[in-house]
Structures are given as structure tokens and as C-alpha cells.
Enzyme design. Structure first.
Site, PDB file in Angstrom:
ATOM      1  N   HIS A 198      27.659 -11.519  22.707  1.00  0.00           N
ATOM      2  CA  HIS A 198      26.459 -10.710  22.942  1.00  0.00           C
ATOM      3  C   HIS A 198      26.838  -9.229  22.832  1.00  0.00           C
ATOM      4  CE1 HIS A 198      24.192 -14.012  25.428  1.00  0.00           C
ATOM      5  NE2 HIS A 198      24.531 -14.399  24.217  1.00  0.00           N
ATOM      6  N   GLU A 242      26.371  -6.739  24.740  1.00  0.00           N
ATOM      7  CA  GLU A 242      26.954  -6.153  25.954  1.00  0.00           C
ATOM      8  C   GLU A 242      28.431  -6.523  26.084  1.00  0.00           C
ATOM      9  OE1 GLU A 242      24.204  -8.065  25.618  1.00  0.00           O
ATOM     10  OE2 GLU A 242      23.045  -8.050  27.475  1.00  0.00           O
ATOM     11  N   CYS A 275      26.242 -11.766  30.785  1.00  0.00           N
ATOM     12  CA  CYS A 275      26.480 -10.333  30.581  1.00  0.00           C
ATOM     13  C   CYS A 275      26.311  -9.561  31.887  1.00  0.00           C
ATOM     14  CB  CYS A 275      25.544  -9.791  29.511  1.00  0.00           C
ATOM     15  SG  CYS A 275      25.932 -10.429  27.862  1.00  0.00           S
TER      16      CYS A 275
END
Ligand SMILES: [Zn+2]
Length: 142
Positions: free
Chosen positions: A46, A48, A79
Site C-alpha cells: 500500500h 502508506e 497501514c
């Protein structure tokens, strides 16, 4: 947030879910990333996570106590946990994510007593643009 949106747009062009993240310290961008789940064949890639990894590598430290993270979408539980572990000071995110978010929805990671660092969190920044990016991406895929 503009830079995070640019990362999200770049992710969409790569065929990734359009989410972008920027890590800032003292007004300087330390790391910028977009989703690379498909490209890296990695469900944890992801935006992040990639931004946090790049920032800790660049700064040579595990804790990012004086850093702020800008993300175009409410972080998922994974995250959010990583953001807490990294001791991020402030989290700014764009669109809310009632389905998969983990900050204001679902797991609400920062609200648990086992969460040892709760960043200041502000949602809804450039919300309309961040949400439109996601909506257009998924509309095109159907
Ligand atoms: Zn996530």
C-alpha cells in the site's frame, strides 16, 4: 495533499488502485509513494507502507516522530498499525473509507488501548478529488 494526489494518479496509470502517500518533515518531502500491490505482487504494498519504508530507510531511523503523513484515502488497519509503530506525528487523509478503513471505521486502530501511539488524525482533506479518483478507477474497471 496535492503531491499525494499526484502519486494516486500515477498509481491509476499503472493499473493500481489510486492511493498516494507523502511523508513530510519540516516542510520537506521525505518519501512519496503510490500503491504497487500488483506490480510487486505484494498485498502489503500500500502507498502508506511504501512511504514509511522509504522514509525510515532514507532517515536511517525506525521512528518518524517529527514526520507527518498525507494519504489520499483513509488508511486500512494494516497501514494504521504501521503508522502507529512508526510514531507518525500527524496523519492527514483524503477520502473516508467505510468499507476498508481502519481509522474512522472498522478496526479504529488508534482507539484501542493496545495502540501505544495515536497520531493526530485529520480526514477529509481534498476529499472530493481523492474520492473521485477512486470512483473513476473502479467505474472504468467494471
Ligand atoms: Zn493500507
Amino acid at each position: 495533499m496535492q503531491a499525494a494526489l499526484s502519486e494516486a494518479e500515477a498509481a491509476a496509470r499503472r493499473g493500481e488502485v489510486p492511493v498516494g502517500a507523502i511523508l513530510v518533515r519540516d516542510g520537506a518531502v521525505i518519501a512519496a509513494a503510490g500503491n504497487r500491490v500488483e506490480e510487486l505482487t505484494d498485498p502489503t504494498a500500500h502507498a502508506e507502507m511504501l512511504a514509511l519504508r522509504a522514509a525510515t530507510a532514507a532517515l536511517g531511523q525506525v521512528r518518524l516522530e517529527d514526520c507527518d503523513l498525507y494519504v489520499t484515502l483513509e488508511p486500512c488497519p494494516m497501514c494504521a498499525a504501521a503508522i502507529s509503530l512508526a510514531r507518525i506525528r500527524r496523519l492527514y487523509f483524503g477520502a473516508y473509507d467505510p468499507k476498508s478503513g481502519g481509522v474512522e471505521h472498522g478496526a479504529r486502530v488508534f482507539d484501542h488501548p493496545t495502540c501505544h501511539h495515536k497520531p493526530e488524525s485529520y480526514g477529509g482533506l481534498e476529499e472530493a478529488r481523492a474520492a473521485a479518483l477512486l470512483r473513476d478507477f473502479f467505474k472504468a474497471r467494471r
